[in-house]
Write an enzyme that holds these catalytic residues in place. Structure first.
Site, PDB file in Angstrom:
ATOM      1  N   HIS A   8      11.377  -0.633  -7.876  1.00  9.24           N
ATOM      2  CA  HIS A   8      10.222   0.034  -7.006  1.00  9.24           C
ATOM      3  C   HIS A   8      10.432  -0.049  -5.407  1.00  9.24           C
ATOM      4  CE1 HIS A   8      10.007  -4.722  -6.318  1.00  9.24           C
ATOM      5  NE2 HIS A   8       9.863  -4.125  -5.001  1.00  9.24           N
ATOM      6  N   ARG A  12       5.102  -0.981   3.682  1.00  9.65           N
ATOM      7  CA  ARG A  12       4.189  -1.808   4.439  1.00  9.65           C
ATOM      8  C   ARG A  12       3.020  -0.756   4.833  1.00  9.65           C
ATOM      9  NH1 ARG A  12       9.242  -3.654   6.314  1.00  9.65           N
ATOM     10  NH2 ARG A  12       9.214  -6.083   5.475  1.00  9.65           N
ATOM     11  N   GLU A  59       5.538  -0.226  -4.339  1.00  7.72           N
ATOM     12  CA  GLU A  59       4.899  -1.538  -3.783  1.00  7.72           C
ATOM     13  C   GLU A  59       4.316  -1.428  -2.477  1.00  7.72           C
ATOM     14  OE1 GLU A  59       6.417  -5.895  -2.070  1.00  7.72           O
ATOM     15  OE2 GLU A  59       7.533  -5.003  -3.944  1.00  7.72           O
ATOM     16  N   ASN A  63       0.440  -7.139   5.105  1.00 13.32           N
ATOM     17  CA  ASN A  63       0.349  -8.315   5.803  1.00 13.32           C
ATOM     18  C   ASN A  63      -0.761  -8.610   6.562  1.00 13.32           C
ATOM     19  OD1 ASN A  63       3.295  -9.167   5.202  1.00 13.32           O
ATOM     20  ND2 ASN A  63       3.501  -7.270   6.219  1.00 13.32           N
ATOM     21  N   HIS A  77      11.975   9.821   2.920  1.00 14.37           N
ATOM     22  CA  HIS A  77      10.734   9.915   2.028  1.00 14.37           C
ATOM     23  C   HIS A  77      10.777   9.560   0.783  1.00 14.37           C
ATOM     24  CE1 HIS A  77      13.586  13.390   1.304  1.00 14.37           C
ATOM     25  NE2 HIS A  77      13.114  13.169   0.240  1.00 14.37           N
ATOM     26  N   GLU A 125       7.792  13.693  -0.722  1.00 21.27           N
ATOM     27  CA  GLU A 125       8.353  15.003  -1.174  1.00 21.27           C
ATOM     28  C   GLU A 125       7.959  15.145  -2.409  1.00 21.27           C
ATOM     29  OE1 GLU A 125      12.505  17.602  -1.147  1.00 21.27           O
ATOM     30  OE2 GLU A 125      12.591  15.485  -1.414  1.00 21.27           O
TER      31      GLU A 125
END
EC number: 4.4.1.5
Length: 138
Positions: A8, A12, A59, A63, A77, A125
């Site tokens: 993965h 964030r 993923e 937070n 990208h 992209e």
């Protein structure tokens, strides 16, 4: 090393629900799983075009209480292969997504690409599938 593979890519995000909506409703991914860690105060969401056993996924990490991140200038990208880059960009725009580079050939080349921006400003992209395996050929 023959059994190694990319699992993965983690991004964030400042608004997990908004990001999940973008990746599912605009980019056509499925929410594969979501879990919270109350001790460390974060929530993870895994999204993709298929089961994690079939390929890499995204993923999204939220937070708790952090709405924005400094992206710096190192991130480039994520690349996604699509069957029809022109129709895909039309679908993304119709769903409220932002296409920052309209589909077309790379300058000086023949590979057709486009760029899309997610709600946190990460670039994606898009590469025409029949050309994706070859990279950005001239």
């Amino acid at each position: 090393m023959s059994n190694h593979r990319i699992l993965h890519t983690m991004l964030r995000v400042g608004d997990l629900d908004k990001s999940i909506e973008f990746y599912t409703q605009v980019m056509g991914m499925s929410l594969l799983r979501k879990n919270e860690n109350t001790e460390y105060k974060y929530t993870l969401a895994f999204l993709g075009y298929g089961d994690e056993s079939q390929g890499a996924v995204i993923e999204l990490t939220y937070n708790w209480g952090v709405a924005d991140y400094e992206k710096g200038n190192a991130y480039g990208h994520i690349a996604i292969g699509v069957d029809d880059i022109y129709a895909t960009c039309d679908t993304i725009k119709a769903a409220g997504g932002i296409v920052t580079r309209e589909p077309g050939p790379v300058k000086g080349g023949t590979t057709h690409i486009a760029f899309v921006k997610d709600p946190d400003g990460y670039m994606i992209e898009l590469i025409q599938n029949k050309q994706a395996h070859a990279g950005l050929e001239g």
